[in-house]
Write an enzyme that holds these catalytic residues in place. Structure first.
Site, PDB file in Angstrom:
ATOM      1  N   LYS A 190      41.955  30.727  53.708  1.00 47.36           N
ATOM      2  CA  LYS A 190      40.683  30.922  54.410  1.00 47.36           C
ATOM      3  C   LYS A 190      39.958  29.583  54.583  1.00 47.36           C
ATOM      4  O   LYS A 190      39.400  29.294  55.648  1.00 47.36           O
ATOM      5  CB  LYS A 190      39.793  31.909  53.639  1.00 47.36           C
ATOM      6  CG  LYS A 190      40.295  33.352  53.721  1.00 47.36           C
ATOM      7  CD  LYS A 190      39.535  34.314  52.817  1.00 47.36           C
ATOM      8  CE  LYS A 190      40.114  35.727  52.967  1.00 47.36           C
ATOM      9  NZ  LYS A 190      39.443  36.738  52.142  1.00 47.36           N
ATOM     10  N   GLN A 232      35.591  36.975  46.917  1.00 49.86           N
ATOM     11  CA  GLN A 232      36.993  37.375  47.008  1.00 49.86           C
ATOM     12  C   GLN A 232      37.322  38.343  45.885  1.00 49.86           C
ATOM     13  O   GLN A 232      37.138  38.036  44.703  1.00 49.86           O
ATOM     14  CB  GLN A 232      37.886  36.123  46.925  1.00 49.86           C
ATOM     15  CG  GLN A 232      39.367  36.379  47.057  1.00 49.86           C
ATOM     16  CD  GLN A 232      39.805  36.655  48.487  1.00 49.86           C
ATOM     17  OE1 GLN A 232      39.052  36.442  49.439  1.00 49.86           O
ATOM     18  NE2 GLN A 232      41.026  37.113  48.659  1.00 49.86           N
ATOM     19  N   ASP A 283      31.662  39.463  54.974  1.00 46.80           N
ATOM     20  CA  ASP A 283      32.786  40.380  54.823  1.00 46.80           C
ATOM     21  C   ASP A 283      32.325  41.826  55.008  1.00 46.80           C
ATOM     22  O   ASP A 283      33.150  42.743  54.964  1.00 46.80           O
ATOM     23  CB  ASP A 283      33.435  40.191  53.450  1.00 46.80           C
ATOM     24  CG  ASP A 283      34.928  39.938  53.546  1.00 46.80           C
ATOM     25  OD1 ASP A 283      35.472  40.010  54.660  1.00 46.80           O
ATOM     26  OD2 ASP A 283      35.543  39.680  52.495  1.00 46.80           O
TER      27      ASP A 283
HETATM   28  N1  LIG Z   1      36.248  40.013  49.778  1.00 50.00           N
HETATM   29  C1  LIG Z   1      37.536  40.036  50.112  1.00 50.00           C
HETATM   30  N2  LIG Z   1      37.874  39.996  51.417  1.00 50.00           N
HETATM   31  C2  LIG Z   1      39.186  40.013  51.797  1.00 50.00           C
HETATM   32  O1  LIG Z   1      39.499  39.998  53.014  1.00 50.00           O
HETATM   33  C3  LIG Z   1      40.199  40.037  50.779  1.00 50.00           C
HETATM   34  C4  LIG Z   1      39.787  40.088  49.449  1.00 50.00           C
HETATM   35  N3  LIG Z   1      38.461  40.080  49.140  1.00 50.00           N
HETATM   36  N4  LIG Z   1      40.702  40.148  48.447  1.00 50.00           N
HETATM   37  C5  LIG Z   1      42.125  40.145  48.700  1.00 50.00           C
HETATM   38  C6  LIG Z   1      42.494  40.576  50.090  1.00 50.00           C
HETATM   39  C7  LIG Z   1      43.813  40.067  50.590  1.00 50.00           C
HETATM   40  N5  LIG Z   1      43.521  39.367  51.819  1.00 50.00           N
HETATM   41  C8  LIG Z   1      44.457  38.717  52.632  1.00 50.00           C
HETATM   42  C9  LIG Z   1      44.094  37.960  53.726  1.00 50.00           C
HETATM   43  C10 LIG Z   1      45.046  37.296  54.485  1.00 50.00           C
HETATM   44  C11 LIG Z   1      46.379  37.376  54.171  1.00 50.00           C
HETATM   45  C12 LIG Z   1      47.387  36.636  54.988  1.00 50.00           C
HETATM   46  O2  LIG Z   1      47.042  35.892  55.889  1.00 50.00           O
HETATM   47  N6  LIG Z   1      48.701  36.810  54.724  1.00 50.00           N
HETATM   48  C13 LIG Z   1      49.779  36.167  55.440  1.00 50.00           C
HETATM   49  C14 LIG Z   1      50.959  35.887  54.521  1.00 50.00           C
HETATM   50  C15 LIG Z   1      50.650  35.081  53.313  1.00 50.00           C
HETATM   51  C16 LIG Z   1      51.895  34.819  52.483  1.00 50.00           C
HETATM   52  O3  LIG Z   1      52.881  34.358  53.056  1.00 50.00           O
HETATM   53  O4  LIG Z   1      51.852  35.142  51.288  1.00 50.00           O
HETATM   54  C17 LIG Z   1      50.296  37.056  56.563  1.00 50.00           C
HETATM   55  O5  LIG Z   1      50.167  38.290  56.424  1.00 50.00           O
HETATM   56  O6  LIG Z   1      50.867  36.544  57.504  1.00 50.00           O
HETATM   57  C18 LIG Z   1      46.762  38.145  53.103  1.00 50.00           C
HETATM   58  C19 LIG Z   1      45.814  38.826  52.348  1.00 50.00           C
HETATM   59  C20 LIG Z   1      42.177  39.347  52.015  1.00 50.00           C
HETATM   60  N7  LIG Z   1      41.542  40.022  51.065  1.00 50.00           N
END
Ligand SMILES: Nc1nc(=O)c2c([nH]1)NC[C@@H]1CN(c3ccc(C(=O)N[C@@H](CCC(=O)O)C(=O)O)cc3)C=[N+]21
Ligand SMILES: NC(=O)C1=CN([C@@H]2O[C@H](COP(=O)(O)OP(=O)(O)OC[C@H]3O[C@@H](n4cnc5c(N)ncnc54)[C@H](OP(=O)(O)O)[C@@H]3O)[C@@H](O)[C@H]2O)C=CC1
Length: 283
Positions: free
Chosen positions: A49, A93, A116
């Site tokens: 992020k 987060q 968020d």
């Molecule tokens: N307040 C809060 N807001 C959130 O939005 C929040 C949170 N807490 N806690 C945890 C989860 C998880 N999350 C992700 C965001 C992006 C990817 C992301 O970009 N993933 C990549 C892959 C990453 C990799 O390769 O491991 C993709 O899907 O292409 C994953 C997971 C947001 N979260």
């Protein structure tokens, strides 16, 4: 074969456009990120992020909390960020350490800085389908943006959302409901046979439970739209909650993991952060 909903490509376009908007606005948005650095996922996602924010001209400040931090101590951190005029957005987060009630913290964020959209005010606006400016949780909002981009209109459709967290399932169901889908919200206590019957009938399935390959191709209707929010690590690789290989031929549209919902979450968070800075500047 179903069309791939390419969240990575779409998020790139959104971020490019956003970078221009930030620059033209002359605003200096700043996102404060409160997180638990001992959580591997949090470190990874917060890093992603922050790098994405820097690219579009949004400054970030990280506030790492101690593993033994209390709810009171985090409430104090949030109160200080609320009062700091240089901070235009606050992201907590999830999950914070064990002892902290995440929901209480989300709701302590000033609604105008709650980028968020997880606090009670913004969630209440969403659940009431209220008019006006308010932030919607980045993951489900990102899913809606992706559906709209591919001309998938939930109006009149049967949608099944699996998972009911504050972060994903509840706001996802509300958004689909607001878009005039007929929505089923399934969870841990949904009997297996009931879930399978719902899935067989669903036009749109959105899953985020955190169980690798939880949904398989044989469980879905021909031509369904499949959106995979799950983010699991299997053999060191990001893996979703949908068994992509068995589902891709039955689906009309399907998101990959990685490269689907995840990048859309990040792009949406950045858009919400810009929008919050813009709104604060108007006041
Ligand atoms: N307040 C809060 N807001 C959130 O939005 C929040 C949170 N807490 N806690 C945890 C989860 C998880 N999350 C992700 C965001 C992006 C990817 C992301 O970009 N993933 C990549 C892959 C990453 C990799 O390769 O491991 C993709 O899907 O292409 C994953 C997971 C947001 N979260
Ligand atoms: N790609 C992205 O941007 C994001 C990805 N995620 C990922 O999505 C997944 C879910 O995250 P999050 O919502 O935060 O997780 P939570 O652990 O907060 O919620 C999990 C949800 O799944 C439900 N559930 C658990 N087991 C079952 C089951 N056997 N059948 C049906 N429902 C079940 C739970 O039900 P109950 O409420 O009854 O306990 C709960 O509602 C994770 O893999 C996470 O990493 C999350 C946010 C963003």
């Amino acid at each position: 074969m179903g069309t791939i909903l390419d969240g990575r490509a779409l998020s790139k376009d959104l971020k490019l456009a956003l970078g221009d908007k930030v620059q033209e606005s002359g605003l200096e948005p700043k996102l404060a990120v409160v997180f638990d650095p001992t959580n591997d996922g949090s470190r990874l996602y917060v890093g992603m992020k922050q790098r994405a924010a820097a690219k579009v001209g949004i400054a970030t400040e990280d506030i790492a909390v101690d593993p033994d931090v209390t709810t009171e101590a985090v409430l104090k951190i949030v109160a200080d960020l609320n009062a700091d005029d240089t901070v235009t957005g606050i992201l907590v987060q999830a999950p914070l350490p064990e002892a902290v009630n995440d929901q209480e913290i989300f709701s302590a964020i000033a609604p105008a800085k709650d980028v968020d959209g997880l606090g009670a005010y913004n969630q209440g606006m969403l659940f009431g389908d209220q008019q006006g400016e308010y932030a919607v949780a980045a993951t489900p909002q990102g899913v809606m943006t992706m559906l709209a981009h591919y001309d998938i209109n939930p109006y009149g459709k049967k949608a099944v959302v699996v998972g009911r967290s504050q972060l994903f399932g509840r706001p996802m169901a509300a958004l689909l409901n607001n878009a005039d889908a007929t929505v089923t919200l399934a969870h841990r206590y949904t009997p297996r046979e009931m879930l399978l019957a719902e899935l067989k009938d669903a036009d749109i399935v959105v899953v985020g439970v955190g169980i690798p390959n939880f949904i398989t191709g044989d469980q879905i209707k021909d031509g369904a739209v499949l959106v995979d929010v799950g983010m699991n690590v299997v053999d060191g690789k990001a893996t979703g909650d949908i068994d992509f290989d068995s589902a891709v031929d039955k689906a009309s549209f399907i998101t990959p993991v990685p490269g689907g919902v995840g990048p859309m979450t990040i792009a949406t968070l950045l858009e919400n952060t810009y929008q919050a800075a813009l709104n604060q500047n108007k006041q």
